[in-house]
Design a protein around this motif. Structure first.
Motif, PDB file in Angstrom:
ATOM      1  N   PRO A 133      -1.377 -13.525  -9.839  1.00  0.00           N
ATOM      2  CA  PRO A 133      -1.255 -14.259  -8.563  1.00  0.00           C
ATOM      3  C   PRO A 133       0.171 -14.773  -8.372  1.00  0.00           C
ATOM      4  CG  PRO A 133      -3.280 -14.867  -9.669  1.00  0.00           C
ATOM      5  CD  PRO A 133      -2.513 -14.010 -10.642  1.00  0.00           C
ATOM      6  N   GLY A 134       0.666 -14.624  -7.157  1.00  0.00           N
ATOM      7  CA  GLY A 134       2.036 -15.001  -6.848  1.00  0.00           C
ATOM      8  C   GLY A 134       3.038 -13.880  -7.035  1.00  0.00           C
ATOM      9  N   GLY A 135       2.602 -12.784  -7.623  1.00  0.00           N
ATOM     10  CA  GLY A 135       3.487 -11.664  -7.875  1.00  0.00           C
ATOM     11  C   GLY A 135       3.681 -10.772  -6.662  1.00  0.00           C
ATOM     12  N   SER A 136       4.412  -9.679  -6.879  1.00  0.00           N
ATOM     13  CA  SER A 136       4.765  -8.752  -5.795  1.00  0.00           C
ATOM     14  C   SER A 136       4.521  -7.310  -6.208  1.00  0.00           C
ATOM     15  CB  SER A 136       6.240  -8.913  -5.429  1.00  0.00           C
ATOM     16  OG  SER A 136       6.526 -10.213  -4.968  1.00  0.00           O
ATOM     17  N   LEU A 137       4.261  -6.499  -5.219  1.00  0.00           N
ATOM     18  CA  LEU A 137       4.168  -5.050  -5.388  1.00  0.00           C
ATOM     19  C   LEU A 137       4.696  -4.391  -4.121  1.00  0.00           C
ATOM     20  CD1 LEU A 137       0.605  -4.416  -6.905  1.00  0.00           C
ATOM     21  CD2 LEU A 137       2.800  -3.985  -8.042  1.00  0.00           C
ATOM     22  N   ARG A 138       5.194  -3.166  -4.261  1.00  0.00           N
ATOM     23  CA  ARG A 138       5.562  -2.373  -3.094  1.00  0.00           C
ATOM     24  C   ARG A 138       4.792  -1.069  -3.128  1.00  0.00           C
ATOM     25  NH1 ARG A 138      11.116   0.285  -0.648  1.00  0.00           N
ATOM     26  NH2 ARG A 138      10.816   1.782  -2.337  1.00  0.00           N
ATOM     27  N   LEU A 139       4.020  -0.855  -2.091  1.00  0.00           N
ATOM     28  CA  LEU A 139       3.253   0.378  -1.948  1.00  0.00           C
ATOM     29  C   LEU A 139       4.026   1.383  -1.113  1.00  0.00           C
ATOM     30  CD1 LEU A 139      -0.277  -1.106  -1.174  1.00  0.00           C
ATOM     31  CD2 LEU A 139       0.849  -0.782  -3.395  1.00  0.00           C
ATOM     32  N   SER A 140       3.801   2.648  -1.406  1.00  0.00           N
ATOM     33  CA  SER A 140       4.418   3.729  -0.646  1.00  0.00           C
ATOM     34  C   SER A 140       3.344   4.697  -0.189  1.00  0.00           C
ATOM     35  CB  SER A 140       5.437   4.489  -1.501  1.00  0.00           C
ATOM     36  OG  SER A 140       6.466   3.645  -1.951  1.00  0.00           O
ATOM     37  N   CYS A 141       3.577   5.310   0.943  1.00  0.00           N
ATOM     38  CA  CYS A 141       2.678   6.344   1.453  1.00  0.00           C
ATOM     39  C   CYS A 141       3.536   7.447   2.054  1.00  0.00           C
ATOM     40  CB  CYS A 141       1.729   5.778   2.492  1.00  0.00           C
ATOM     41  SG  CYS A 141       0.810   7.041   3.405  1.00  0.00           S
ATOM     42  N   THR A 142       3.415   8.622   1.487  1.00  0.00           N
ATOM     43  CA  THR A 142       4.148   9.774   1.991  1.00  0.00           C
ATOM     44  C   THR A 142       3.201  10.645   2.795  1.00  0.00           C
ATOM     45  OG1 THR A 142       5.642   9.722   0.103  1.00  0.00           O
ATOM     46  CG2 THR A 142       5.543  11.764   1.362  1.00  0.00           C
ATOM     47  N   VAL A 143       3.685  11.089   3.947  1.00  0.00           N
ATOM     48  CA  VAL A 143       2.873  11.850   4.889  1.00  0.00           C
ATOM     49  C   VAL A 143       3.444  13.254   5.037  1.00  0.00           C
ATOM     50  CG1 VAL A 143       1.931  11.911   7.223  1.00  0.00           C
ATOM     51  CG2 VAL A 143       2.381   9.711   6.114  1.00  0.00           C
ATOM     52  N   SER A 144       2.626  14.244   4.824  1.00  0.00           N
ATOM     53  CA  SER A 144       3.063  15.626   5.021  1.00  0.00           C
ATOM     54  C   SER A 144       2.623  16.098   6.399  1.00  0.00           C
ATOM     55  CB  SER A 144       2.456  16.527   3.952  1.00  0.00           C
ATOM     56  OG  SER A 144       1.049  16.553   4.078  1.00  0.00           O
ATOM     57  N   GLY A 145       3.219  17.171   6.873  1.00  0.00           N
ATOM     58  CA  GLY A 145       2.730  17.760   8.112  1.00  0.00           C
ATOM     59  C   GLY A 145       3.635  17.591   9.312  1.00  0.00           C
ATOM     60  N   SER A 146       4.858  17.087   9.116  1.00  0.00           N
ATOM     61  CA  SER A 146       5.869  17.063  10.187  1.00  0.00           C
ATOM     62  C   SER A 146       5.484  16.224  11.386  1.00  0.00           C
ATOM     63  CB  SER A 146       6.182  18.500  10.649  1.00  0.00           C
ATOM     64  OG  SER A 146       6.651  19.276   9.573  1.00  0.00           O
ATOM     65  N   ILE A 147       4.641  15.242  11.197  1.00  0.00           N
ATOM     66  CA  ILE A 147       4.251  14.391  12.323  1.00  0.00           C
ATOM     67  C   ILE A 147       4.661  12.945  12.122  1.00  0.00           C
ATOM     68  CG2 ILE A 147       2.356  15.823  13.140  1.00  0.00           C
ATOM     69  CD1 ILE A 147       1.617  12.805  10.987  1.00  0.00           C
ATOM     70  N   PHE A 148       5.270  12.657  10.979  1.00  0.00           N
ATOM     71  CA  PHE A 148       5.483  11.256  10.623  1.00  0.00           C
ATOM     72  C   PHE A 148       6.351  10.530  11.628  1.00  0.00           C
ATOM     73  CE2 PHE A 148       5.495   7.730   7.769  1.00  0.00           C
ATOM     74  CZ  PHE A 148       6.735   7.136   7.927  1.00  0.00           C
ATOM     75  N   SER A 149       7.475  11.117  12.020  1.00  0.00           N
ATOM     76  CA  SER A 149       8.457  10.382  12.825  1.00  0.00           C
ATOM     77  C   SER A 149       7.940   9.993  14.195  1.00  0.00           C
ATOM     78  CB  SER A 149       9.735  11.206  12.953  1.00  0.00           C
ATOM     79  OG  SER A 149       9.481  12.392  13.678  1.00  0.00           O
ATOM     80  N   ILE A 150       6.889  10.636  14.665  1.00  0.00           N
ATOM     81  CA  ILE A 150       6.351  10.321  15.983  1.00  0.00           C
ATOM     82  C   ILE A 150       5.034   9.556  15.905  1.00  0.00           C
ATOM     83  CG2 ILE A 150       7.453  12.302  17.068  1.00  0.00           C
ATOM     84  CD1 ILE A 150       4.707  13.689  17.008  1.00  0.00           C
ATOM     85  N   SER A 151       4.642   9.162  14.718  1.00  0.00           N
ATOM     86  CA  SER A 151       3.330   8.552  14.519  1.00  0.00           C
ATOM     87  C   SER A 151       3.405   7.057  14.289  1.00  0.00           C
ATOM     88  CB  SER A 151       2.636   9.188  13.306  1.00  0.00           C
ATOM     89  OG  SER A 151       2.414  10.568  13.504  1.00  0.00           O
ATOM     90  N   ASN A 152       2.478   6.348  14.924  1.00  0.00           N
ATOM     91  CA  ASN A 152       2.210   4.983  14.493  1.00  0.00           C
ATOM     92  C   ASN A 152       1.571   5.056  13.112  1.00  0.00           C
ATOM     93  OD1 ASN A 152       2.939   3.497  16.935  1.00  0.00           O
ATOM     94  ND2 ASN A 152       1.185   4.521  17.855  1.00  0.00           N
TER      95      ASN A 152
END
Length: 121
Positions: A14-33
């Protein structure tokens, strides 16, 4: 086919930190919410944060001031920086592309495997 791959979870005090990542394939990332959800055995899946292609962000009240969503369009990756973690944040965390306008957001893609975050002393 679009695939979502989450990473970065783990066990933190408790009180600590983490950073999550999510990589998206399929060439749609830049236009996606994009958004992060979480689900625990006790609760239904709930929306945590969202970010537009241009970087506008929205947060659920229960994470405001503690979590930050961001994105790197060059890497097709969305992040969730989680600070001041609480035991109640324990859950599987999932990302997805989104439709709709905050807070009426709908996930679009099949869910990935998610990444588990466990907050415990």
């Amino acid at each position: 086919q679009v695939q979502l791959v989450e990473s970065g979870g783990g066990l933190v005090q408790p009180g600590g930190s983490l950073r999550l990542s999510c990589t998206v394939s399929g060439s749609i990332f830049s236009i996606s919410n994009m958004g992060w959800y979480r689900q625990s055995p006790e609760k239904q899946r709930e929306l945590v944060a969202a970010i537009s292609p241009g970087g506008r962000t929205n947060y659920a009240d229960f994470v405001k001031g503690r979590f930050t969503i961001s994105r790197d369009n060059a890497k097709d990756t969305v992040y969730l920086q989680m600070n001041s973690l609480e035991i109640e944040d324990t859950a599987g965390y999932f990302c997805n592309t989104l439709a709709g306008t905050w807070p009426k957001i709908t996930p679009i893609r099949p869910w990935g495997q998610g990444t588990q975050v466990t907050v415990s002393s």
